[in-house]
Design an enzyme around this catalytic site. Structure first.
Site, PDB file in Angstrom:
ATOM      1  CE  LYS A  76      -3.877   1.782   2.841  1.00  0.00           C
ATOM      2  NZ  LYS A  76      -4.674   1.490   4.055  1.00  0.00           N
ATOM      3  CB  SER A 151      -8.248   2.977   3.285  1.00  0.00           C
ATOM      4  OG  SER A 151      -7.316   2.391   4.182  1.00  0.00           O
ATOM      5  CB  SER A 175      -8.121  -0.112   5.947  1.00  0.00           C
ATOM      6  OG  SER A 175      -8.888   1.047   5.930  1.00  0.00           O
TER       7      SER A 175
END
Ligand code: GLN
Length: 485
Positions: A76, A151, A175
């Site tokens: 990420k 997310s 997330s």
């Protein structure tokens, strides 16, 4: 019947049997990342050159690396990798290249993993749909009109589309588990303090944990044991032994195991298809020999409210550092220093981030601190205690991971409250500091994945992974998404 998934397990056996090379494995992953990015928008950076260089090194050095030798992974874009960008999905960090590796990055590299790219995410990890990225939404490989969850949606989509067998995301309130459920992959959030946060860009520091996506429980377990453990550079990591999770997943006999189901949380607001799949998972556990017990989490109903007070309070403080002086973006031609700060933040942050900074500043302000922030801290303790009480009666608490399957892009963007409710089942584990794993448990009639989650005792990752693995062995998800490498 589709070909078997290219899991870490399979790639490793190909590599060690001499049937493939790290370069071939990594090239395939890079090709897929590039080819599918127009459709999925899962990657913000793809590092063909760096990844191939590393793969070549590994091929030239038999025995180099460790348990992840030659395995392509994606991180990420809020996790630092030296030489690569770290935008956190924000315009304010456009062009920022951290000069160091996060501890998790270092550990993955040392184990022989090859980082193919940085994945798209909600800005500063704030969101449940990946629509808050300054670089455009990620799309769900099962239905590109739908969100992948957030997310860490880019990492989830990259694993679901079989671009990489595993990826890292981060969790503050769900997330990783939430997008794992919406994309039909496994997501593991460790105990707070299990994995170093050094080099993870901070959002809510008392909640944040680097977390793992895998195609299988075993693969996720292997990644987790690679990155876990005490780190001198993060004082919140604990000196607790890291078990060999992947090597101790056990067989399918669950006699003696007790799974707690908080029935009160399975009523109102849960999509009927999600409820049906999760009820089936509970039955599956019964058939595997586990005892199903009723548990109560009386304060769980406050968890969304508590989470959105504490997470925003911490974010408002953590995000004060983006002022145009130290990192990334700076507004052009300000007339003085104050205007430079103001316009940099005005132009650099997106709407959701601004909303949270304002909310967080408000709950910390004098006059409101006691009513909101302090009260939320007290209720957080009660939520923790609920879990400690539940674990007197069971080894793991089972709930749906999300109240609904993947929703349509745009469906909730005008209604932040309904978006926040996507975290109703996940954020309590972050508040309590306990580990959780989301496991795919079939599809809805319209072909969207559903996940259930197991939450376990502090430091009890091994127990929930064993339970998750037993279910997965008995009921593997055999369907594949439409967009796939
Ligand atoms: N969806 C939650 C939020 O928007 C959780 C985010 C996260 O875990 N990073 O805050």
């Amino acid at each position: 019947m589709s070909a078997p998934d290219r899991t870490i397990e399979l790639i490793t056996s190909e590599l060690s049997g001499g049937n493939s090379t790290a370069q071939a494995v990594v090239t395939r992953s890079l090709d897929a990342a590039e080819r599918l990015n127009g459709t999925l928008n899962a990657f913000l950076q793809i590092d063909r050159e760096g990844a191939l260089r590393r793969a070549q090194e590994l091929d030239g050095e038999p025995g180099g690396g460790g348990a992840l030798r030659g395995i392509p992974v994606a991180l990420k874009d809020n996790i630092c990798v030296r030489g690569m960008q770290a935008t956190c999905g924000s315009r304010i960090l456009a062009g920022y290249h951290p000069p160091y590796d996060a501890t998790v990055t270092e550990r993955l590299k040392a184990a022989g993993a090859v980082i193919v790219g940085k994945t798209n995410c909600d800005e500063f990890a704030m969101g449940s749909s990946n629509e808050n990225s300054a670089y455009g939404a990620v799309r769900n490989p099962w239905d590109t009109a739908r969100v992948p969850g957030g997310s860490s949606g880019g990492s989830a989509a990259a694993v679901a589309a079989r671009i990489v067998p595993a990826a890292l995301g981060s969790e503050t309130g769900g997330s990783v588990r939430q997008p794992a459920a919406l994309c039909g992959v496994v997501g593991v959030k460790p105990t707070y303090g299990r994995v170093s946060r050094y080099g993870l860009v901070a959002f809510g520091s008392s909640l944040d944990q680097v977390s793992v996506f895998g195609l299988t429980v075993r693969d996720a377990a292997l990644i987790l044991q690679t990155i876990a453990g005490r780190d001198e550079r993060d004082a919140t990591t604990a000196d607790v032994e890291v078990p060999d999770y992947a090597g101790n997943l056990g067989g399918g006999d669950l006699r003696g195991a007790r799974i707690g189901v908080p029935r009160a949380l399975l009523g109102e607001g849960v999509d009927a298809d999600v409820r049906a799949r999760v009820e089936e998972a509970v039955e599956a556990y019964r058939e595997l020999g586990a005892e199903i017990v009723d548990v109560e989490l009386p304060h769980a109903k406050y968890s969304i409210a508590v989470y959105y007070i504490l997470a925003t309070a911490e974010a408002s403080s953590n995000l004060a550092r983006y002022d145009g002086v130290r990192y990334g973006f700076r507004a052009e031609d300000p007339k003085d220093l104050r205007e430079m700060y103001k316009r940099t933040r005005e132009e650099g942050f997106g709407t959701e981030v601004k909303r949270r900074i304002m909310l967080g500043t408000y709950v910390l302000s004098s006059g409101y601190y006691d009513a909101y922030y302090l009260k939320a801290q007290q209720v957080r303790t009660l939520i923790q205690r609920d879990f400690l009480n539940a674990f007197e009666k069971c080894d793991a608490v089972l709930t749906p991971t999300t109240p609904t399957p993947a929703f349509r892009l745009g469906e909730k963007t005008d209604d932040p409250l309904s978006m926040y409710l996507s975290d109703i089942y996940t954020c309590m584990a972050n508040l309590a500091g306990i580990p959780g794993v989301s496991v795919p448990c079939g599809l809805t009639p319209s072909g969207l994945p559903v996940g259930f989650q197991l939450m376990g005792r502090h430091w009890g990752e091994a127990d929930i992974l064993r339970l998750a693995h037993a279910y997965e062995q008995a009921h593997p998800l055999t369907e594949r998404p439409g967009v796939i490498a």
